[in-house]
Design a protein around this motif. Structure first.
Motif, short mmCIF file in Angstrom:
data_model
loop_
_atom_site.label_atom_id
_atom_site.label_comp_id
_atom_site.label_asym_id
_atom_site.label_seq_id
_atom_site.Cartn_x
_atom_site.Cartn_y
_atom_site.Cartn_z
N UNK A 16 0.85 -1.18 0.00
CA UNK A 16 0.00 0.00 0.00
C UNK A 16 0.89 1.24 0.00
N UNK A 17 0.54 2.21 -0.82
CA UNK A 17 1.26 3.49 -0.87
C UNK A 17 0.34 4.59 -0.36
N UNK A 18 0.90 5.48 0.48
CA UNK A 18 0.11 6.52 1.12
C UNK A 18 0.83 7.85 0.96
N UNK A 19 0.09 8.87 0.52
CA UNK A 19 0.67 10.19 0.32
C UNK A 19 -0.42 11.24 0.32
N UNK A 20 -0.05 12.48 0.62
CA UNK A 20 -0.97 13.60 0.44
C UNK A 20 -1.12 13.96 -1.03
N UNK A 21 -0.17 13.55 -1.84
CA UNK A 21 -0.13 13.91 -3.27
C UNK A 21 -0.44 12.66 -4.09
N UNK A 22 -1.49 12.68 -4.90
CA UNK A 22 -1.84 11.50 -5.70
C UNK A 22 -0.74 11.04 -6.64
N UNK A 32 8.25 -2.38 6.37
CA UNK A 32 8.08 -3.77 5.98
C UNK A 32 7.82 -4.60 7.23
N UNK A 33 6.83 -5.47 7.18
CA UNK A 33 6.52 -6.37 8.29
C UNK A 33 6.11 -7.72 7.76
N UNK A 34 6.24 -8.74 8.59
CA UNK A 34 5.78 -10.07 8.19
C UNK A 34 6.64 -10.75 7.16
N UNK A 66 5.44 3.66 1.90
CA UNK A 66 5.25 2.40 1.18
C UNK A 66 5.19 1.29 2.23
N UNK A 67 4.00 0.76 2.47
CA UNK A 67 3.76 -0.25 3.50
C UNK A 67 3.70 -1.62 2.85
N UNK A 68 4.51 -2.55 3.36
CA UNK A 68 4.71 -3.83 2.67
C UNK A 68 4.53 -4.99 3.65
N UNK A 114 9.89 -10.79 -6.68
CA UNK A 114 9.01 -9.66 -6.99
C UNK A 114 9.21 -8.48 -6.05
N UNK A 115 9.69 -8.73 -4.82
CA UNK A 115 9.90 -7.62 -3.88
C UNK A 115 11.21 -6.88 -4.13
N UNK A 116 12.21 -7.54 -4.68
CA UNK A 116 13.53 -6.93 -4.81
C UNK A 116 13.50 -5.58 -5.53
N UNK A 117 12.86 -5.45 -6.69
CA UNK A 117 12.87 -4.13 -7.33
C UNK A 117 12.10 -3.07 -6.55
N UNK A 118 11.05 -3.46 -5.84
CA UNK A 118 10.31 -2.52 -5.01
C UNK A 118 11.21 -1.99 -3.89
#
Length: 299
Positions: A16-22, A32-34, A66-68, A114-118
């Motif tokens: 999930x991505x969170x920002x005040x700016x779209x 990162x958790x889990x 960036x919540x992962x 799949x996570x490495x580039x992120x």
């Protein structure tokens, strides 16, 4: 009340991505958790941040969070890694891409790929963990100077470094990806798995990290922790190899003490040191304990 944009990744589960700016501007600050599915504290923090953002109780002041959720399949199973799978936090060197046919990949191999580039695209990363044995919270940093600065603002008494030395783990773990792109990353052992205080420590750490990264209002804690240099990983050599007494994380061991043995061999420390993440229930060949010694503060 200012509401942030919350965007769930449609191609990458648990992101999930969170920002005040779209437009989701930089810096991209990752939590990162889990990564290990039985370590719930990071997952609880991520889901609480998402709820609090959705309800308008909290919001970024700059950049993008960036919540992962690291290993969704293992989180669902409540296991360190999926049944018959592999430890995700030992796969981020991606050596398996050339060494293991894709049809033999476990869910963790696919997830690391799949996570490495992120992760490599983040500007800073906090990776939240919990431990099997009782331990005070402590930080694990990569060897990027900014990581030491960040670790001083998390409110912990101990910070460990030196994980990039030969034979240690930096090339295989999440924060090692960040080291390869010269960006700061901190892993935190927040306490024992089942202690409610571990989730509280993880939450406080996440807020401090966001504040130290200048993407959340408020001042982070400050102070000079004790720095420890990791010098040894001890893998369990046999089924009979056990600690001679219960060990707690960050316990100081004096020179000469035998801390583990079986019928043939013993582990005697030659200088004062601290034990990290002791666990003599791991399978033979797996990491049983890490040894660290006091070191000058990292600048």
């Amino acid at each position: 009340m200012t509401l942030a944009t919350l965007v769930r990744d449609s191609t990458l589960e648990g992101v999930t991505r969170i920002s005040l700016d779209p437009s989701l501007p930089r810096p991209h600050i990752g939590i990162l958790g889990g990564v290990h599915g039985n370590e719930r504290c990071g997952v609880e923090v991520i889901r609480r941040l998402e709820r609090d953002v959705a309800d308008g109780r909290i919001a970024p002041t700059a950049g993008t969070w960036v919540l992962i959720e690291g290993n969704p399949a293992a989180i669902e199973e409540g296991r360190r890694f999926t049944r018959g799978g592999a430890d995700l936090n030992r796969l981020f060197d991606l050596s398996f891409v050339d060494e293991l046919p894709r049809e033999r990949w476990s869910p963790e191999h696919a997830r690391a790929h799949e996570l490495e580039p992120l992760l490599a695209d983040l500007d800073a990363l906090l990776d939240l963990h919990s431990a099997t044995s009782p331990t005070p919270p402590f930080a694990i940093i990569n060897d990027v100077p900014r990581a030491a600065e960040l670790s001083r603002q998390l409110g912990f008494g101990f910070v460990t470094h030196g994980w990039a030395a030969p034979g240690l783990l930096m090339d295989k773990v999440t924060i090692g990806i960040m080291q390869r792109v010269d960006r700061a990353a901190v892993s935190v052992e927040c306490g024992p798995h089942d202690d409610p205080g571990t989730v509280d420590a993880a939450w406080d750490c996440a807020l401090a990290f966001l504040r130290a990264s200048a993407v959340l209002d408020g001042a982070p804690p400050s102070g000079e922790p004790t720095f420890l240099e990791v010098v040894e990983i001890i893998s369990r050599p046999s089924e009979g190899f056990r600690f001679t007494r219960p060990l707690h994380g960050l316990e100081r061991i004096e020179a000469g003490e035998v801390i583990a043995r079986d019928r043939i061999a013993e582990l005697r420390v030659r200088e004062p040191c601290y034990v990290l993440m002791p666990n003599d229930e791991v399978p033979v060949g797996r990491d049983m304990v890490f040894l660290a010694r006091e070191a000058p503060p990292v600048s």
